[in-house]
Write a protein that holds these residues in place. Structure first.
Motif, PDB file in Angstrom:
ATOM      1  N   ILE A   1      37.772  34.131  46.088  1.00 37.95           N
ATOM      2  CA  ILE A   1      39.180  34.101  46.472  1.00 37.95           C
ATOM      3  C   ILE A   1      39.371  33.317  47.764  1.00 37.95           C
ATOM      4  N   GLY A   2      38.367  33.338  48.666  1.00 38.10           N
ATOM      5  CA  GLY A   2      38.464  32.532  49.876  1.00 38.10           C
ATOM      6  C   GLY A   2      38.529  31.052  49.546  1.00 38.10           C
ATOM      7  N   ARG A   3      37.719  30.625  48.593  1.00 44.87           N
ATOM      8  CA  ARG A   3      37.731  29.222  48.133  1.00 44.87           C
ATOM      9  C   ARG A   3      39.079  28.880  47.502  1.00 44.87           C
ATOM     10  N   LEU A   4      39.655  29.807  46.718  1.00 41.03           N
ATOM     11  CA  LEU A   4      40.948  29.569  46.088  1.00 41.03           C
ATOM     12  C   LEU A   4      42.061  29.473  47.129  1.00 41.03           C
ATOM     13  N   CYS A   5      41.946  30.272  48.200  1.00 41.77           N
ATOM     14  CA  CYS A   5      42.936  30.181  49.273  1.00 41.77           C
ATOM     15  C   CYS A   5      42.924  28.799  49.910  1.00 41.77           C
ATOM     16  N   ASP A   6      41.731  28.282  50.177  1.00 43.57           N
ATOM     17  CA  ASP A   6      41.619  26.941  50.756  1.00 43.57           C
ATOM     18  C   ASP A   6      42.228  25.886  49.828  1.00 43.57           C
TER      19      ASP A   6
END
Length: 434
Positions: free
Chosen positions: A73-78
């Protein structure tokens, strides 16, 4: 429009404060649904005839998948921004919350418990969104408050879900049907909140990611690798495992612990267990506030010193709680432990936004995943091999040792000067009421 330099709680007009309020509320709803089944486990355990080992497996399952979900989810936020990521997670996450009512066997219940854990990734988006919206002088407080008020859902659910369950029983439904209907209600709230998040927030003070083609999000293609190469990220991964991981564990076991060790009924045990989570209304915020204060006085190194002190206090308080035999003393030491564990979480995310601005989502996600990794490892202590009070004592000793890892988190003089310059620039600019 620039990042906000202060928090104006009763202002809902600016994008910064709308993001602030929607972020904590969305995380609150996710936390409520994530642990909604925990205070009802006494009923579920009897209906499905679960063994102690099977109960332990469901505890592990509820947090295991979140390790991977938080990193993703951190990657998707970026890449996509917090607005679209949060809305999608809430809508999709509501499905297993509602569907767990279809479980009629241990295997099915375990599978749905595992799937529900995905919504625990919501924490990463909450911290990411407020980090984009608030300036360095106040970001620790903003992160801690949104996360703390969100974590409050873990306490509220301990009180509310038994009442919802009792309400359905009062309407004439059987206990087997009532716990399922209670989870259906929790899932519907998740679904509604996801839709609201999409329409009421924006990604940054300047606008949404899709409308900002020059936004630094373009670095996201290599953001995970960039974050993973920083050893400090992994040190904080372990430190967060030692605080948020333990909070998740206590949320899962507290009601059963007080029911089994102090012979309390379902409602009373749930109410006592709720006190642990309800401390989030101020305790995590306090950790972030003190982190910001230490940062103003001693810079980034000061934030790290405060993190060490908070986690050390947490470990000592858990050791004390594990030895309590009288209910009154157990409750008092539970509250002391809760204060320190939640301050430790706030202290952690008063440091996180300063590690790597170019990979903020991935940094936030990796460290957030540490909390769930800690909960998975701690969960193995509650499968029946040890009495639960001994398991808690052992956890306390481990936390005391882990606290000293905080001193491995270091910042360069250039990092210190950059933060000072950014803070001075934002404070000198036209104040933004947000």
């Amino acid at each position: 429009m620039q990042k906000a330099t202060r928090i104006d709680l009763f202002n809902f007009r600016t994008p910064q404060m709308r993001a602030f309020h929607m972020a904590w509320f969305a995380f609150f709803v996710c936390f409520f649904a994530w642990f909604g089944i925990a205070p009802l486990m006494k009923v579920v355990r009897e209906e499905l005839a679960l063994t102690p080992a099977q109960v332990g497996n469901t505890i592990i399952a509820s947090v295991a998948v979140t390790v991977l979900a938080r990193m993703l989810i951190g990657r998707l936020c970026d890449r996509f921004g917090p607005r679209r990521t949060y809305a999608g997670l809430l809508v999709l996450g509501s499905l297993p919350v509602m569907a767990i009512g279809l479980a009629n066997s241990y295997e099915a219940f375990l599978l749905f418990r595992l799937a529900i854990g995905v919504i625990g990734a919501s924490f990463v988006i909450t911290q990411y969104h407020t980090s984009l919206m608030f300036a360095p002088n106040i970001v620790g407080t903003a992160n801690a408050t949104t996360a703390g008020w969100g974590n409050l859902g873990g306490g509220v659910t301990q009180m509310v879900m038994p009442l919802v369950f009792a309400g359905f029983v009062g309407l004439g439904f059987t206990e087997a049907v009532s716990w399922r209907l209670a989870m259906l209600v929790a899932g519907l709230v998740c679904l509604t909140t996801g839709i609201a998040y999409y329409f009421l927030t924006q990604d940054t003070p300047e606008g949404n990611f899709e409308d900002l083609p020059e936004h630094p999000r373009l670095i996201s293609r290599g953001s995970f690798r960039l974050a993973a190469r920083d050893y400090r990220v992994w040190v904080l991964f372990v430190l967060y495992a030692a605080c948020f991981g333990i909070e998740l564990t206590i949320n899962n076991v507290a009601a059963l612990y007080f029911a089994d060790y102090f012979t309390l009924d379902l409602k009373t045990a749930g109410t006592v267990a709720a006190l642990f989570g309800l401390m989030n209304i101020f305790a995590r915020t306090l950790g972030g506030v003190v982190g910001d204060l230490f940062g103003r006085r001693w810079g980034l190194a000061g934030r790290v010193r405060w993190l060490f002190l908070a986690i050390l206090g947490e470990g000592l308080a858990l050791i004390l709680f594990s030895q309590m035999k009288l209910l009154g003393l157990a409750i008092a030491t539970l509250l002391l432990f809760s204060l320190f564990v939640q301050m430790s979480e706030g202290a952690t995310y008063a440091v996180v936004p300063f590690l790597n601005r170019k990979a903020l989502g991935s940094v936030t996600g990796i460290i957030g995943a540490g909390g769930n990794a800690g909960a998975v490892l701690a969960g193995f202590l509650f499968k029946g091999a040890l009495p639960w009070n001994q398991a808690l004592f052992l956890l306390g000793l481990i936390i005391v040792g882990v606290a000293f890892l905080a001193f491995a988190v270091r910042f360069s003089e250039a990092d210190e000067r950059a933060v000072q310059a950014e803070t001075a620039r934002l404070l000198a600019a036209q104040p933004v009421t947000a």
